[in-house]
Structures are given as C-alpha cells and as structure tokens.
Design a protein around this motif. Structure first.
Motif, short mmCIF file in Angstrom:
data_model
loop_
_atom_site.label_atom_id
_atom_site.label_comp_id
_atom_site.label_asym_id
_atom_site.label_seq_id
_atom_site.Cartn_x
_atom_site.Cartn_y
_atom_site.Cartn_z
N ASP A 1 -14.76 112.06 69.40
CA ASP A 1 -13.53 112.64 69.93
C ASP A 1 -13.52 114.12 69.57
O ASP A 1 -13.66 114.47 68.39
N PRO A 2 -13.37 115.02 70.55
CA PRO A 2 -13.45 116.46 70.25
C PRO A 2 -12.34 116.96 69.34
O PRO A 2 -12.47 118.01 68.73
N VAL A 3 -11.25 116.20 69.24
CA VAL A 3 -10.12 116.63 68.41
C VAL A 3 -10.25 116.08 67.00
O VAL A 3 -10.21 116.82 66.02
N THR A 4 -10.43 114.77 66.89
CA THR A 4 -10.48 114.16 65.56
C THR A 4 -11.87 114.20 64.93
O THR A 4 -12.01 114.10 63.72
N GLY A 5 -12.90 114.31 65.78
CA GLY A 5 -14.26 114.28 65.27
C GLY A 5 -14.73 112.88 64.91
O GLY A 5 -15.80 112.72 64.33
N GLU A 6 -13.95 111.86 65.27
CA GLU A 6 -14.32 110.48 64.97
C GLU A 6 -14.95 109.82 66.19
O GLU A 6 -14.68 110.22 67.33
N PRO A 7 -15.78 108.78 66.00
CA PRO A 7 -16.38 108.08 67.13
C PRO A 7 -15.32 107.52 68.07
O PRO A 7 -14.29 106.99 67.62
N THR A 8 -15.56 107.63 69.34
CA THR A 8 -14.61 107.15 70.34
C THR A 8 -14.76 105.66 70.60
O THR A 8 -13.87 105.05 71.20
N THR A 9 -15.86 105.07 70.17
CA THR A 9 -16.08 103.64 70.35
C THR A 9 -15.78 102.93 69.03
O THR A 9 -16.51 103.12 68.06
N PRO A 10 -14.72 102.13 68.96
CA PRO A 10 -14.43 101.41 67.72
C PRO A 10 -15.61 100.55 67.31
O PRO A 10 -16.22 99.85 68.12
N GLY A 11 -15.93 100.62 66.05
CA GLY A 11 -17.05 99.84 65.53
C GLY A 11 -18.29 100.66 65.29
O GLY A 11 -19.18 100.25 64.54
N ILE A 12 -18.39 101.82 65.95
CA ILE A 12 -19.51 102.72 65.69
C ILE A 12 -19.17 103.61 64.50
O ILE A 12 -18.08 104.18 64.43
N ILE A 13 -20.10 103.70 63.58
CA ILE A 13 -19.93 104.46 62.34
C ILE A 13 -20.85 105.66 62.37
O ILE A 13 -22.02 105.55 62.75
N THR A 14 -20.34 106.82 61.97
CA THR A 14 -21.20 107.98 61.74
C THR A 14 -21.00 108.47 60.32
O THR A 14 -19.87 108.70 59.88
N ILE A 15 -22.09 108.57 59.58
CA ILE A 15 -22.06 109.10 58.22
C ILE A 15 -22.47 110.56 58.30
O ILE A 15 -23.52 110.89 58.87
N LYS A 16 -21.65 111.45 57.75
CA LYS A 16 -21.76 112.88 57.97
C LYS A 16 -22.17 113.59 56.68
O LYS A 16 -22.24 112.98 55.63
N ARG A 17 -22.43 114.89 56.83
CA ARG A 17 -22.68 115.76 55.68
C ARG A 17 -23.82 115.23 54.81
O ARG A 17 -23.78 115.31 53.59
N ILE A 18 -24.85 114.67 55.46
CA ILE A 18 -25.98 114.14 54.72
C ILE A 18 -26.89 115.30 54.31
O ILE A 18 -27.45 115.99 55.15
N SER A 19 -27.01 115.47 53.02
CA SER A 19 -27.73 116.63 52.49
C SER A 19 -28.22 116.26 51.09
O SER A 19 -27.63 115.40 50.41
N PRO A 20 -29.32 116.87 50.62
CA PRO A 20 -30.12 117.91 51.29
C PRO A 20 -31.10 117.31 52.28
O PRO A 20 -31.51 116.15 52.15
N ALA A 21 -31.47 118.12 53.26
CA ALA A 21 -32.44 117.67 54.26
C ALA A 21 -33.88 117.88 53.81
O ALA A 21 -34.79 117.23 54.31
N LEU A 22 -34.09 118.79 52.84
CA LEU A 22 -35.45 119.16 52.41
C LEU A 22 -36.31 119.54 53.61
O LEU A 22 -37.48 119.16 53.72
N SER A 23 -35.73 120.28 54.52
CA SER A 23 -36.46 120.75 55.69
C SER A 23 -35.88 122.09 56.11
O SER A 23 -34.78 122.47 55.70
N MET A 24 -36.64 122.80 56.93
CA MET A 24 -36.18 124.11 57.40
C MET A 24 -36.83 124.43 58.74
O MET A 24 -38.00 124.14 58.95
N ASP A 25 -36.06 125.01 59.62
CA ASP A 25 -36.58 125.61 60.85
C ASP A 25 -36.66 127.12 60.64
O ASP A 25 -35.76 127.71 60.03
N ALA A 26 -37.71 127.73 61.14
CA ALA A 26 -37.86 129.18 60.97
C ALA A 26 -38.53 129.77 62.20
O ALA A 26 -39.24 129.08 62.94
N ILE A 27 -38.30 131.05 62.42
CA ILE A 27 -39.01 131.82 63.44
C ILE A 27 -40.18 132.53 62.76
O ILE A 27 -40.01 133.20 61.74
N HIS A 28 -41.36 132.35 63.32
CA HIS A 28 -42.58 132.93 62.74
C HIS A 28 -43.12 134.03 63.65
O HIS A 28 -43.21 133.87 64.86
N PHE A 29 -43.48 135.14 63.03
CA PHE A 29 -44.08 136.27 63.75
C PHE A 29 -45.60 136.20 63.61
O PHE A 29 -46.12 136.05 62.49
#
Length: 800
Positions: A426-454
């Motif tokens: 849901d764009p307002v509450t940030g909660e799943p719109t389908t009852p019964g679906i669970i999302t676990i958030k703020r999972i950290s650390p990722a121990l990964s990184m994206d970078a731009i390489h020259f």
C-alpha cells in the motif's frame, strides 16, 4: 519499575488499537490451496544452480543446494556470522582451549641470498624451497613468506615475523595450527552417514573424509572456484599457478606442502596456516559451502582425485593430479551427461549431491527449471520438532508470472525485485495489500556493495571510446581529475531515494557496514554531489594540447546490464548532471545484455561499468582486495594496477593488513588504504542495500544471517497459525491462538534489537520469525508496532 513500564506500554497499545481499528478492514484472503505443511514452495529468479561440486560452486544458486545437503566442520551460530558452533567437528578451535596454536622458530643463515632465499640453509637444519616477496622490494624481509623443508622432512609455509640482516641473517618465523576434534557419531552413538540422492547410505564420515575434502579442493584448484580462500591462508598464494614453473620439482613441492598443510593425528584434523590469517574470517570460510565435507570413498568411486598426492605414473616427475585433475573445467560431481538414477529421482544432468546434511536433492530439472529437496532420513542432527519434508524451488524468471503464483499461494516464499515492491505494498501505509503476505524489512547488514568502476586504460579498439577536443581518449579515466569530476557528479541521496526507495545506505569507500572488525574511517573523505568541485576537476583535466575538459566537453557512453533498473537510473543521473553543464558534454546511455556486459568490461572495452560484490567472509580484506589490489577482481579489470603506474603501496598495505592481527596496527594500515582511495578515486561506491523478505504467514522458523548463501531449510517449517501467535503457556513456544500471552511476551522483550555485527547479541532478541521471535511486525526491532499488530490479531488462529 518493570511492572509500571509494562502497564504503561500496554495502555499505549490499547490507545493505538482504538485509533487503528476503525480503519482496519482486511479484504478477502487471496485465493490459495489448503496449507501443505509438509512442503515449502519457493519462487525465485531465473535458472539456476550452475555447479554441484562444493569446491567449484561459487554462486548463490549453486550454494543453496550444497548448503542444505552437506555439513561443514563448524557452522555459524544463528544470526551471528561472527560467532560459531561445532558441526562435524565437536569443537570450535580457539586459543583459550589450545586448539589454535602459534608455532614459531628463530633461525639463522650464513648462505642466504636476500634477493632470492631459495636454496638457503638454516641453523635448525631446514632448507628454503621458495618464498613470497610481499613487500615487493626484491629482498627477504618481515612480512614475506618462506616455504621450508623442515629437519623432520615435513614441508611448511612460514610467515617472516621479524628479520635482521646480521650477519648472520636472522629470522623469526611463525605459522598457525588449528586442531579440530572430528565427530563420528550422532547423539545416540550411531555413525554419521553420507546419503545419496535416492536416500541410500553410501559411506560413514570420519577424519579421513575431512582430510580428503580439504585436500581435494586444493588439488582441483579450478579457475573461477573459491579455493583461493584456502590457498591464501595456507600458502599466501591465490592458487597453484606459482608452482607451475615448468620444473616438475616445484609441482612436487606443492604436493608436499598440501600434504603437510592438512594432517591427521588420531581423530583430530589439523589445518596448518602459513600466515596469521584473521581468525573470524577463516572460521567464516570453513563454515560456508566451500568447506563442505564429502565422502572420500564415494568421490574416488565416481572418478575424483584418488587421494595420492605423489603418484607419478608416467615417470615425468610431475604428480599425476597436477597434470590431470588440477584446473579441469568440471569434476565428476559436475558432469553434464545424464546417468542412471534410482526411482523417484530425476536429473537432467549427471550432477551428484552426496552429503551428511539434512536434505538430499531428488529433482534437478534444467528444462522445467525446478529443483526439489527431500528430507534425509538418516540425518545425524535428528528430526525432533517441526521440520519440512520437502522443498520445491521454482525458477520463474518472469516477474508477472512469479507474482501471480505468489498471490495465489502457489509459492510460500517469493523473490520480489526492488523496483516492483509497490505492486505488493500500500503506497500510504507501506504494508502488504494482500492479507497473509508478510514482508520483513530493514534487513541489514547486506555485506554487499554496488559501485561504478572506471577503466583507467581502455582497449584502443573499443567501440565505446571516450572523445574530447577531437581526440580519442583510451586513457580518459587514467586522469584522477576526470574520475573525481564523475564522483562529484553523483547524488547519493537522490539515487537511494529514486532507485532503492530509501532502502539502502552508502559509505565513502569499499569498507561496507557489517565487517568484523569495522575498520571504516569516515574521516578519510569521500565523494558526493558537488557541482562546483566537479567543474574545478574538469578545469584541471587536460587534453594533450593543453586545453581542459571544461573547455572542450566530451562524449562518453555509459552502459548498464539489461533489466537492472538501479544501474540504469545511476547512468541517467550522471547523464543528467553533465547535460546541466552544457551541450558540449554528451553522455549516452546504452543497455547491454548481461553476458555481453561481462565480456566487455573483462576485455577493457567499457569506460564505466557497474557491478556488485557480495562478501565471501566479513573481513576488510574481502573488500579491500577486490576493489584496490592490482590483482583484485575489479581493480585488475580497471587497469588500476602497479603495472599501469598506480604504485605498489596499496598492494603492500592489503597484503600486510591480511597478516596483521586485529587491533590498532591493522586499523592504521586500512586507514592509509582508505586515504589512498580518497586520493585516487578509483571507483564510486553507490549503495549498500537493505534487504526485504517476502513470504506467507504460515512460513515459520526463518532467521537472517548475512553470510548464508540462501535459506537454511532445516530450521524452517509451515503451520497454518496466525503470524502473531508467537508464544504460549511455555514462553516462546506458540500455542494455537493469538492472545495476551503473545502481547506479554513482546512486552517482556521490548526494545530487543537484531544482532549488530561483532557485538554480543541482545539477550532479549530470541526465537525465529514465527517461532518465539520478538519481531512479528518485521522491522528488526521489538517495539509498539509488534504489540499493536498482535492486538489487532487477537483470537486469530489460522488467520494471517
């Protein structure tokens, strides 16, 4: 005070419920079948597992199966990837118990040539048969490594701890011995069995299987494998190539070194490290899929290395394995041709999975893109409690199809692309719109990184040649001012918001959040959006005729891999920034398919490229080396190397830091390295992602460990009970209804936080998700959201 705090918290919760209930009107449950509690259905991205051999597999798709089929000597302790527990060993080696031992000796020599000590003899009767010049000064000194034949005939790798030129030359040498007490029976005294895909027992585990497992990886040493993580701590090399000199005596020396690096003493396995490698990092290496234990008897029976390090059947001086097994593209575990299988087992190839772990692979369908795992009935860890009988992994590349299967309840756990999360939220509450679906958030650390390489120096034939002032510029990014201008062109906050929906962080350099210890020093400087400084750098970047890039402008093509929206957005942000400076700055953005993209940057064709790095182990070396070392995975393909004029100091710092015990001295080495990063600006860190998990409410028992390659299914099960039913009459053991027991349990664990890297876990952070876990809301902390949502689910039994 505690009683008053609990009452106050509950009162606040009730007030929140009063406010929330009028608007809390769950819609109808998404259509789904009755919950199959025996089988977990996983929906993930496109196919799939590339290798079955633990010592060759180096991707998470392959790792998922190996991780659940095999065991290692030691294993991670729950979420804490910096803490460990015994597995196929009965101990976790430590200095305190005397199973990590520093071995030292001080010896002198009167005949050593400091420019090449090979062949020198020493006062204890040892002879040097080779060395590693880590300081790159062409002379033997502290920090270098020596290979020695000892007076007892053993071959050892030693780190030079101290050095005196004498005369006589005096060195103090150090190596390390790790001792593992090998487990051979389960808790009831039964043997630990190796079980094949059909569930048949093929062997029992003992210390010689452990010895063979580690030696086999060193012998095979396949290109693209993770075996460098064993070659480095044992021999201070990245692979076996330094012994491939054309002289068979050198190959035979390596055979001896391998033989004495991994030894058996009674029922103990001894691993001898030739350098003082970071202790936590080596334990992490041993706990992962490349440390899996295989059956010696079974491996030999299918055509793997025969276990003889010295056999030379053709009499040419080379050990047979060096010429026939080493660097082979595929081992017998990875054969592509199909083989006869027992009833109930279906494979479209000849891959073999024979381990001691909780599950066995019964289906490997490379046509239908499906893998199935089934419970190993002989698992030594036992099956008490609740577990899954079967796991079905479906590789569904198309997001629309995968989403439809998820919403219908056809899959229990789903991979959801970051760009599509608001199709489920849901764009307002940030909660799943389908009852019964669970999302676990703020999972950290990722121990990964994206970078731009020259790419500092491009292939002069590249079709993506940068141009400015009438010049083709293959050395466009060999100019530090140009790289810094691009670094100042990037707005990290906007990128994290636009491309990652604020679910990412960034740091100034390659030392990501989550490394243990954390040697990141924010005072060393970094780069973020700054128009004025970007212009100043362009004014200082000169063409061969003396004009500046600010005067002439330039034309450049930025490429990203097909389907990667985050990298597309990054390219477009750079394009937009330079367009704002004037029409003389032309930045083109081009989409390229993934295989071609990889080929292009690995052949120095792309001026700029972006790619991610996922940790092998959570130590600073595993990020400093790929990003900064001349032979690193990224720096090499950027031509950010000593050979290209960028000095050897950064390489020396990385190699010295690896051999330096954790503490102030090691911190100082990494600080200097971070200062070099700020001076050279060789790449631009983009983000460290913050993760999410998506599943249905009936999936229980998951927990997060940043170094796991995939889900560890042994800890998980399915049960059609309310997600917020986490406790019961026995605290932390769910009953069959959400009620005040659950609320009280949460209040008693209020403010519990997910483990922080390197720190002692919060004792109040207990359980796993759905099984006594204190974060049912799923934001990695126990707070009023957990209490409030639990109250909103009062009296729910088999509702979400």
């Amino acid at each position: 005070m505690k009683k008053l705090s609990l009452v106050s918290a509950f009162a606040v919760a009730l007030m929140l419920v009063t406010l929330l209930v009028p608007t809390f009107t769950p819609s109808a449950m998404a259509q789904q079948p009755p919950v199959d509690t025996t089988t977990m259905y996983v929906g993930t991205i496109g196919w799939g597992p590339r290798r079955a051999d633990p010592v060759r597999a180096y991707d998470t798709g392959s790792g998922e199966l190996i991780f659940n089929v095999y065991d290692t000597l030691i294993f991670f302790k729950g979420e804490a990837y910096w803490d460990f527990e015994p597995c196929l060993a009965t101990n976790v080696p430590s200095r305190a118990e005397g199973t990590i031992v520093d071995v030292t000796k001080t010896v002198t020599s009167t005949d050593v040539n400091l420019e090449d000590p090979t062949g020198s003899t020493w006062s204890d009767g040892s002879t040097c048969i080779g060395w590693v010049d880590n300081i790159v000064d062409g002379k033997l000194g502290a920090g270098d490594v020596m290979y020695m034949i000892e007076p007892d005939g053993s071959y050892r790798t030693w780190q030079v701890q101290s050095f005196s030129a004498g005369p006589p030359v005096t060195v103090t040498l150090i190596r390390q011995k790790w001792i593992f007490h090998i487990r051979t029976t389960d808790a009831a005294g039964n043997p630990i069995y190796f079980v094949d895909e059909g569930g048949s027992i093929v062997d029992t585990f003992n210390v010689y299987d452990a010895e063979y497992s580690l030696k086999r990886g060193l012998v095979q040493d396949q290109y693209g494998s993770p075996m460098w993580m064993f070659y480095k701590p044992m021999f201070d090399q990245m692979n076996s190539d330094p012994w491939d000199t054309g002289d068979p005596a050198d190959a035979m020396n390596l055979a001896h070194l391998i033989d004495n690096a991994i030894e058996v003493s009674g029922n103990d396995l001894i691993i001898n490290l030739g350098i003082i490698f970071p202790e936590v990092a080596f334990k992490q290496i041993l706990s992962q899929t490349w440390g899996a234990m295989v059956s010696k008897e079974f491996s030999i029976s299918i055509g793997c290395w025969n276990g003889d390090l010295y056999e030379d059947t053709d009499g040419n001086g080379y050990p047979d394995w060096f010429e026939t097994i080493r660097h082979a593209s595929r081992s017998p575990y990875d054969r592509t041709a199909t083989i006869p299988r027992p009833p109930g087992v279906y494979f479209t190839n000849g891959y073999r999975y024979v381990g001691t772990g909780p599950y066995r692979v019964i289906t490997f369908d490379g046509v239908g893109y499906k893998v199935e795992l089934e419970k190993n009935p002989h698992y030594w860890g036992g099956w008490e409690g609740k577990h899954l009988d079967k796991i079905v992994i479906r590789y569904i590349a198309d997001w629309t199809a995968r989403k439809a299967a998820f919403l219908a309840g056809e899959i229990d756990v789903c991979a959801v692309p970051r760009a599509q999360i608001f199709e489920l939220l849901d764009p307002v509450t940030g909660e799943p719109t389908t009852p019964g679906i669970i999302t676990i958030k703020r999972i950290s650390p990722a121990l990964s990184m994206d970078a731009i390489h020259f790419t500092f120096t491009l292939d002069p034939t590249t079709p993506y040649m940068p141009k400015a002032g009438g010049y083709d510029l293959p050395n466009f990014f060999n100019d530090t001012h140009v790289r810094k201008a691009f670094c100042y062109a990037f707005d990290h906050a906007k990128y994290i918001h636009d491309a990652w929906f604020d679910e990412a962080i960034w740091r100034n350099n390659m030392l990501v959040y989550g490394l243990v210890p954390d040697y990141y020093d924010p005072t060393c400087g970094g780069y973020d959006i700054n128009r004025d400084l970007a212009i100043q750098e362009l004014q200082q970047a000169k063409l061969p005729d003396g004009r500046s890039l600010w005067e002439t402008g330039f034309e450049l093509t930025l490429c990203y891999n097909t389907g990667n929206d985050q990298r597309r957005i990054a390219c477009e942000m750079i394009q937009s920034f330079f367009a704002s400076l004037g029409t003389r700055f032309v930045v083109n953005v081009l989409e390229i398919d993934w295989p071609t993209y990889l080929d292009l940057f690995e052949t120095f064709q792309l001026p700029i490229w972006s790619i991610g790095w996922l940790a092998d182990f959570a130590d600073a070396d595993n990020f400093a080396r790929p990003y900064m070392h001349s032979h690193g995975d990224f720096a090499y393909f950027q031509n950010y190397t000593a050979d290209n004029g960028w000095g050897s100091r950064k390489d020396e710092l990385i190699d010295m830091a690896l051999k330096t015990p954790d503490g102030p001295q090691r911190a100082a080495l990494y600080k200097e390295l971070q200062q070099i990063y700020y001076r050279d600006a060789p790449f631009l860190p983009l983000v460290i992602p913050i993760g999410r998990r998506w599943c249905w409410y009936w999936v229980k028992g998951w927990y997060y460990n940043a170094l796991y390659p995939a889900q560890y299914y042994y800890s998980m099960y399915k049960e059609d009970t309310c997600w917020y039913n986490i406790s019961g009459p026995t605290p932390g053991v769910p009953d069959d209804v959400t009620n005040m027991r659950d609320v009280t349990y949460l209040l008693l664990h209020f403010n519990a936080k997910a483990p922080e890297p390197g720190k002692t876990p919060d004792p109040k952070w207990v359980g796993t998700y759905g099984v006594g876990g204190v974060d049912p809301y799923g934001d990695r902390v126990c707070n009023m959201r957990d209490v409030t949502f639990t109250i909103l689910h009062f009296n729910h039994r088999n509702q979400p």
